[in-house]
Design a protein around this motif. Structure first.
Motif, mmCIF file in Angstrom:
data_model
loop_
_atom_site.group_PDB
_atom_site.id
_atom_site.type_symbol
_atom_site.label_atom_id
_atom_site.label_comp_id
_atom_site.label_asym_id
_atom_site.label_seq_id
_atom_site.Cartn_x
_atom_site.Cartn_y
_atom_site.Cartn_z
ATOM 1 N N ALA A 1 -0.246 7.070 12.574
ATOM 2 C CA ALA A 1 -1.627 6.761 12.078
ATOM 3 C C ALA A 1 -2.049 7.107 10.790
ATOM 4 C CB ALA A 1 -2.713 8.000 13.155
ATOM 5 N N GLY A 2 -1.493 7.912 10.160
ATOM 6 C CA GLY A 2 -1.639 8.113 8.671
ATOM 7 C C GLY A 2 -1.267 7.111 7.786
ATOM 8 N N ALA A 3 -0.292 6.218 8.250
ATOM 9 C CA ALA A 3 0.295 5.221 7.538
ATOM 10 C C ALA A 3 -0.635 4.019 7.666
ATOM 11 C CB ALA A 3 1.796 4.653 8.224
ATOM 12 N N LEU A 4 -1.347 3.980 8.921
ATOM 13 C CA LEU A 4 -2.118 2.816 9.181
ATOM 14 C C LEU A 4 -3.711 3.024 8.284
ATOM 15 C CD1 LEU A 4 -3.508 0.293 10.611
ATOM 16 C CD2 LEU A 4 -4.079 1.739 12.350
ATOM 17 N N TRP A 5 -3.995 4.430 8.261
ATOM 18 C CA TRP A 5 -5.289 4.699 7.658
ATOM 19 C C TRP A 5 -5.049 4.548 6.035
ATOM 20 C CZ3 TRP A 5 -6.209 5.375 12.356
ATOM 21 C CH2 TRP A 5 -7.548 5.769 12.860
ATOM 22 N N VAL B 1 1.010 -1.212 0.211
ATOM 23 C CA VAL B 1 -0.202 0.165 -0.075
ATOM 24 C C VAL B 1 0.871 1.107 -0.156
ATOM 25 C CG1 VAL B 1 -1.887 1.179 1.227
ATOM 26 C CG2 VAL B 1 -1.787 -1.165 1.394
ATOM 27 N N GLU B 2 0.613 2.128 -0.917
ATOM 28 C CA GLU B 2 1.379 3.379 -0.873
ATOM 29 C C GLU B 2 0.914 4.313 0.244
ATOM 30 O OE1 GLU B 2 3.862 4.229 -2.897
ATOM 31 O OE2 GLU B 2 4.096 2.679 -4.297
ATOM 32 N N GLN B 3 2.091 4.993 0.827
ATOM 33 C CA GLN B 3 1.494 5.919 1.947
ATOM 34 C C GLN B 3 0.591 6.849 1.304
ATOM 35 O OE1 GLN B 3 3.226 6.651 5.611
ATOM 36 N NE2 GLN B 3 1.198 7.566 5.543
ATOM 37 N N GLY B 4 -0.409 7.347 2.034
ATOM 38 C CA GLY B 4 -1.318 8.343 1.703
ATOM 39 C C GLY B 4 -0.710 9.760 1.785
ATOM 40 N N PRO B 5 -1.770 10.766 1.854
ATOM 41 C CA PRO B 5 -1.056 12.138 2.143
ATOM 42 C C PRO B 5 -1.024 12.288 3.506
ATOM 43 C CG PRO B 5 -3.485 12.200 1.347
ATOM 44 C CD PRO B 5 -2.991 10.644 0.986
ATOM 45 N N ALA B 6 -1.837 11.411 4.533
ATOM 46 C CA ALA B 6 -1.628 11.833 5.951
ATOM 47 C C ALA B 6 -0.559 11.407 6.428
ATOM 48 C CB ALA B 6 -2.894 10.983 6.548
ATOM 49 N N TYR C 1 -0.023 12.482 12.479
ATOM 50 C CA TYR C 1 -1.092 11.943 12.962
ATOM 51 C C TYR C 1 -0.365 10.761 13.899
ATOM 52 C CZ TYR C 1 -4.396 14.633 10.433
ATOM 53 O OH TYR C 1 -5.095 16.008 10.042
ATOM 54 N N GLY C 2 -0.482 10.806 15.217
ATOM 55 C CA GLY C 2 0.062 9.599 16.088
ATOM 56 C C GLY C 2 -0.796 8.693 16.378
ATOM 57 N N LEU C 3 -0.089 7.318 16.013
ATOM 58 C CA LEU C 3 -1.129 6.037 16.446
ATOM 59 C C LEU C 3 -1.410 6.112 17.993
ATOM 60 C CD1 LEU C 3 -2.654 4.071 14.951
ATOM 61 C CD2 LEU C 3 -0.453 2.561 15.146
ATOM 62 N N PRO C 4 -0.472 6.021 18.571
ATOM 63 C CA PRO C 4 -0.950 6.018 20.096
ATOM 64 C C PRO C 4 -1.799 7.145 20.566
ATOM 65 C CG PRO C 4 1.652 6.204 19.884
ATOM 66 C CD PRO C 4 1.065 6.256 18.373
ATOM 67 N N GLN C 5 -1.939 8.252 20.230
ATOM 68 C CA GLN C 5 -2.730 9.470 20.445
ATOM 69 C C GLN C 5 -4.170 9.030 19.935
ATOM 70 O OE1 GLN C 5 0.248 9.960 19.325
ATOM 71 N NE2 GLN C 5 1.282 11.032 20.778
ATOM 72 N N SER D 1 -2.178 -4.432 18.914
ATOM 73 C CA SER D 1 -3.452 -5.126 18.701
ATOM 74 C C SER D 1 -4.713 -4.415 18.409
ATOM 75 C CB SER D 1 -3.345 -6.332 19.742
ATOM 76 O OG SER D 1 -4.459 -7.250 19.294
ATOM 77 N N LEU D 2 -5.220 -4.433 17.366
ATOM 78 C CA LEU D 2 -6.315 -3.532 17.271
ATOM 79 C C LEU D 2 -7.481 -4.358 16.270
ATOM 80 C CD1 LEU D 2 -4.479 -0.237 16.363
ATOM 81 C CD2 LEU D 2 -5.786 -0.753 18.369
ATOM 82 N N ASP D 3 -8.519 -3.793 16.022
ATOM 83 C CA ASP D 3 -9.388 -4.408 15.020
ATOM 84 C C ASP D 3 -9.976 -3.088 14.346
ATOM 85 O OD1 ASP D 3 -12.033 -3.237 16.479
ATOM 86 O OD2 ASP D 3 -11.194 -4.691 17.973
ATOM 87 N N THR D 4 -10.966 -3.244 13.368
ATOM 88 C CA THR D 4 -11.374 -2.311 12.436
ATOM 89 C C THR D 4 -12.265 -1.463 13.017
ATOM 90 O OG1 THR D 4 -13.063 -3.845 11.415
ATOM 91 C CG2 THR D 4 -10.911 -3.694 10.394
ATOM 92 N N ARG D 5 -12.616 -1.131 14.225
ATOM 93 C CA ARG D 5 -13.339 -0.444 14.873
ATOM 94 C C ARG D 5 -12.634 0.825 15.040
ATOM 95 N NH1 ARG D 5 -15.382 -3.287 20.236
ATOM 96 N NH2 ARG D 5 -13.157 -4.313 19.883
ATOM 97 N N ILE D 6 -11.176 0.851 15.021
ATOM 98 C CA ILE D 6 -10.253 2.062 15.134
ATOM 99 C C ILE D 6 -10.729 3.067 14.113
ATOM 100 C CG2 ILE D 6 -8.395 1.093 13.791
ATOM 101 C CD1 ILE D 6 -8.157 3.321 16.814
ATOM 102 N N PHE D 7 -11.183 2.487 12.991
ATOM 103 C CA PHE D 7 -11.289 3.461 11.788
ATOM 104 C C PHE D 7 -12.719 4.263 11.797
ATOM 105 C CE2 PHE D 7 -8.710 0.133 9.974
ATOM 106 C CZ PHE D 7 -7.688 0.717 9.893
ATOM 107 N N GLU D 8 -13.347 3.809 12.739
ATOM 108 C CA GLU D 8 -14.814 4.642 13.020
ATOM 109 C C GLU D 8 -14.618 5.983 13.879
ATOM 110 O OE1 GLU D 8 -17.094 2.052 15.221
ATOM 111 O OE2 GLU D 8 -17.145 0.372 13.944
ATOM 112 N N HIS D 9 -13.350 6.203 13.972
ATOM 113 C CA HIS D 9 -12.906 7.408 14.770
ATOM 114 C C HIS D 9 -11.793 8.165 14.049
ATOM 115 C CE1 HIS D 9 -14.552 5.802 18.334
ATOM 116 N NE2 HIS D 9 -14.231 4.568 17.888
#
Length: 224
Positions: free
Chosen positions: A77-81, A68-73, A178-182, A158-166
């Motif tokens: 957190a931007g990398a995960l998104w 997956v190519e890194q998006g604009p964010a 954008y920080g993943l821990p935050q 360890s996460l699940d796709t509910r993270i993307f609701e936020h």
């Protein structure tokens, strides 16, 4: 997906995740730490990403690789998104340029709850200091100079796709990253999903050429 500029000349012609420790690339150390039941690896790439594709192709030891190519964010957190459309149910997150202990990776893969792995350091010179209460992450204090020791996130989750609701959360006010821990902590607070803390001493952060040299001595501790 970053350039790894603090590595100096080492990353002028090579992406940081392809640097080697004890005869294996940083990525291979992570791949080898994955349990057999993990059947797919998703790599977020950017700087010199074609070299990573050429090195590993579409699979590693029977595990499918999706690029997956890194998006604009920006930021972790931007990398995960960037990879969200390829993720299903639960998943783990690791940074491409750090080394993790095999037992920690296995625990992350077994978990049915959100986990954040953190290490206690004797001196925090900056970044996010993790605050926990009864095994749950309750706060992250960002500072340029903490002046004391404390817990720091290893960015193994360890996460699940509910993270993307936020919404993604900046590392600090005004930051373009954008920080993943935050982001995970904020999502936990809003959703009520507990974010459990796991302390570890099996993490090697690779930020400089000196870290690579030190990792040669420490890598046996990781069990990969």
């Amino acid at each position: 997906a970053g350039r790894g500029t603090r590595m100096g000349h080492l990353t002028k012609t090579l992406p940081k995740p392809l640097l080697e420790v004890s005869g294996k690339t940083l990525l291979e150390h992570k791949f080898d730490a994955l349990p057999e039941r993990i059947d797919e690896i998703i790599l977020v790439i950017g700087y010199l990403g074609d070299m990573i594709k050429k090195r590993f192709g579409d699979s590693y030891e029977g595990k499918k690789i999706t690029y997956v190519e890194q998006g604009p964010a920006h930021g972790t957190a931007g990398a995960l998104w960037s990879a969200r459309e390829f993720l299903r149910d639960k998943f783990i997150v690791m940074m491409g340029d750090d080394l993790y202990g095999k037992k920690d990776v296995e625990r992350a893969c077994r978990s049915n709850t959100w986990l954040m792995f953190a290490m206690e350091l004797p001196q925090l010179h900056g970044g996010g200091k993790i605050i926990a209460d009864q095994g749950r992450v309750t706060d992250i204090i960002e500072s340029d100079e903490h002046g004391t020791g404390g817990l720091v996130s290893t960015n193994l989750f360890s996460l699940d796709t509910r993270i993307f609701e936020h919404e993604m959360i900046p590392k600090r006010a005004g930051s373009q990253e954008y920080g993943l821990p935050q982001t995970v902590l904020a999502a936990s607070r809003v959703s009520g999903i507990p974010l459990k803390l796991v302390q570890t001493d099996a993490w090697i952060q690779i930020t400089s050429p000196e870290d690579l040299q030190n990792a040669q001595k420490m890598v046996l501790k990781l069990g990969t």
